[in-house]
Design an enzyme around this catalytic site. Structure first.
Site, short mmCIF file in Angstrom:
data_model
loop_
_atom_site.label_atom_id
_atom_site.label_comp_id
_atom_site.label_asym_id
_atom_site.label_seq_id
_atom_site.Cartn_x
_atom_site.Cartn_y
_atom_site.Cartn_z
N LYS A 78 44.27 45.33 23.08
CA LYS A 78 45.46 46.37 24.11
C LYS A 78 45.15 46.46 24.95
O LYS A 78 44.70 47.09 25.41
CB LYS A 78 46.41 46.59 23.07
N SER A 153 54.58 49.22 18.93
CA SER A 153 54.64 49.14 20.79
C SER A 153 52.75 47.62 20.88
O SER A 153 52.95 46.65 21.66
CB SER A 153 54.16 49.53 21.76
N SER A 177 52.77 51.96 16.14
CA SER A 177 52.51 50.54 16.88
C SER A 177 51.73 50.19 16.01
O SER A 177 51.41 48.98 17.36
CB SER A 177 52.31 51.19 18.99
N1 GLN Z 1 57.90 53.60 18.52
C1 GLN Z 1 57.65 54.51 18.99
C2 GLN Z 1 57.69 55.13 20.61
O1 GLN Z 1 58.26 54.38 20.87
C3 GLN Z 1 56.17 54.20 18.01
C4 GLN Z 1 55.28 54.02 19.05
C5 GLN Z 1 53.62 53.86 19.40
O2 GLN Z 1 53.07 54.22 18.11
N2 GLN Z 1 52.73 53.95 20.28
O3 GLN Z 1 56.96 56.60 20.91
#
Ligand code: GLN
Length: 489
Positions: A78, A153, A177
């Protein structure tokens, strides 16, 4: 055998000489070229260095030299994770052109295990989002339906697996994410206990929540990758000193008598009926394998989203203050006037709208006069959420429920309504607030035929139990073997 095979199978094929690291890396790069143009999972690959590393590993194998546990396997990383000599942007304009002078500890460990770092995977900018629509090159697409989001994400990390371009990837999980994109793409993903995996060299979003974790197409492969990245790192102050168990050795342990907690609060209003059906069927499967289902209660779940979006944005507003156009990344072409103008122009140009929204929310939550009402209160709720889990784990060994209340939505469907997007994180953020390990494995399809994920949550350092339960589930069903239709150019 190519990059669509499991890591475990590929290791056997590499060991027997049925394939070579070079052939496998070439096949992975060819597959990326063939299918990824439509998906957008890969932000960049480093072909020359990947091929060179592969050839070196093959040579060492020929010479009979000892090799690491991932020798010859191509791995995707990532873009939140620093790679030496390879641009790392967090999918943000503000870091475009940033080439880290060092590897994150997890990447060092990949290299020490003789994995081949193939390239960097797309994500929502700074890991803020649940859809991967806000990546540097536009939305990432779900290989099961190109009109739908892959989740986020770590959408690129999930899509790279689902589209068969490599056998293993790394993601990060601050509020879901890793698990949610794994669920949306029909693959497996694990968020370790807070502190189990080093974050040295990982771009910070919300430091009290962030964790790096493995993603793969099977539970056995998850265990293989977790084994390599887990463990103490003196360069990360939050790293846990506890020894790392042999995750693969415990995979085949029977789940007979395992107490699986089913939280009433994870099956309430807002849960898609088809998702519920798939998760209920998964509970039956676990029962069939000998597990005992126990009703448990996590009463503060309803406050988790509010607490999470205060804490995460507060920490983000502080962590992202370092992107000022002075030391690295984007700098405005018009740095006229004073230093404040340089900062504000650089940041106005470099950050996307969602990142700006979060910085504003977080700065507000931390500002004097509002701190007690928002940030401090959110921290108190966090304690209550943690206590809920501690009480539940007095009665069960793992907790099971849906990973996401809904299946993958259409691209654009929620992007105009941030709150609607935030609310879909309801089942994933509590485990982050409590620092607990958790994973998602495929457990069926929703009414559009899109993948649904089963989430398992464990007590602190309960990764081995989670992997064992998930492996038993996977073996008892055919879900993990399902692949998306071929992605046609
Ligand atoms: N969807 C959550 C956010 O927008 C989690 C994102 C993540 O785990 N990086 O913060």
């Amino acid at each position: 055998m190519g990059p669509e095979a499991s890591a475990t199978e590929l290791l056997a094929a590499l060991a027997s000489g049925a394939t070579s690291a070079l052939a496998l890396t070439e096949a992975a790069l060819a597959r990326i070229r063939a299918v990824d143009g439509h998906l957008g999972a890969w932000l960049r690959t480093d072909e020359a260095s990947a091929l060179e590393t592969a050839a070196r590993i093959d040579r060492r194998r020929e010479l009979g030299q000892p090799l690491g546990p991932l020798a010859g396997l191509p791995v995707g990383v990532k873009d939140m994770i620093c790679t030496r000599g390879m641009e790392t942007t967090a999918s943000s304009r503000i870091l475009e052109g940033f080439v880290p002078p060092y590897d994150a500890t997890v990447v060092e460990r990949l290299r020490a295990a003789d994995a081949i770092v193939l390239g960097k995977l797309a994500m929502d900018e700074f890991a803020m989002g649940s859809s991967s629509e806000r990546s540097l090159r536009g939305p990432v697409r779900n290989p099961w339906d190109l009109e739908r989001v892959p989740g986020g994400s770590s959408g690129g990390s999930a899509v790279a697996l689902a589209s068969g371009t490599c056998p293993l990837t790394l993601g990060t999980d601050t509020g879901g994410s890793i698990r949610q994109p794994a669920a949306f793409c029909g693959v497996a993903g694990l968020k370790p206990t807070y502190g189990r995996v080093s974050r040295q060299g990982v771009i910070a979003y919300a430091s009290s929540l962030d964790q790096v974790g493995p993603m793969a197409r099977s539970v056995r492969d998850l265990a293989l990758l977790l084994q390599v990245i887990a463990g103490h790192d003196p360069r990360d102050a939050t790293s846990l000193p506890d020894p790392v168990p042999d995750y693969q050795a415990v995979l085949d342990r029977p789940v007979d008598g395992l107490r699986v907690g089913v939280p009433a609060e994870y099956f309430q209003e807002g849960l898609d009926p088809a998702v519920e059906l798939a998760v209920r069927a998964a509970e039956d499967t676990l029962r069939g394998e000998g597990a005992v289902l126990v009703p448990v209660s996590l009463p503060h779940t309803r406050y988790a989203i509010a607490a999470y979006y205060l804490i995460a944005t507060a920490e983000a507003s502080s962590n992202l203050a370092r992107y000022d156009g002075v030391r690295y990344g984007h700098r405005t072409a018009e740095p006229t006037g004073d230093i404040d103008t340089l900062y504000s122009r650089t940041r106005a140009e470099g950050f996307g709208p969602e990142v700006k929204r979060r910085i504003i929310l977080g700065t507000f939550a931390l500002s004097s006069g509002y701190y007690d009402a928002y940030y401090l209160r959110a921290q108190k709720v966090r304690t209550l959420v943690r206590r809920d889990f501690a009480q539940a784990f007095e009665r069960c060994d793992v907790i099971c429920g849906p990973t996401s209340p809904v299946g993958p939505w259409r691209i654009g469907e929620r992007s105009g309504d941030p709150l609607a997007m935030y609310l879909t994180d309801i089942y994933t953020v509590p485990a982050n607030l409590a620092g607990l390990p958790c994973l998602s494995v495929p457990c069926g399809v929703d009414s559009s035929g899109m993948p649904v994920g089963l989430q398992l949550i464990g007590p602190p350092l309960g990764e081995a139990t989670l992997l064992g339960a998930a492996h038993a589930f996977e073996r008892a069903t055919g879900h993990a073997a399902r692949r998306p239709p071929e992605v046609h150019p």
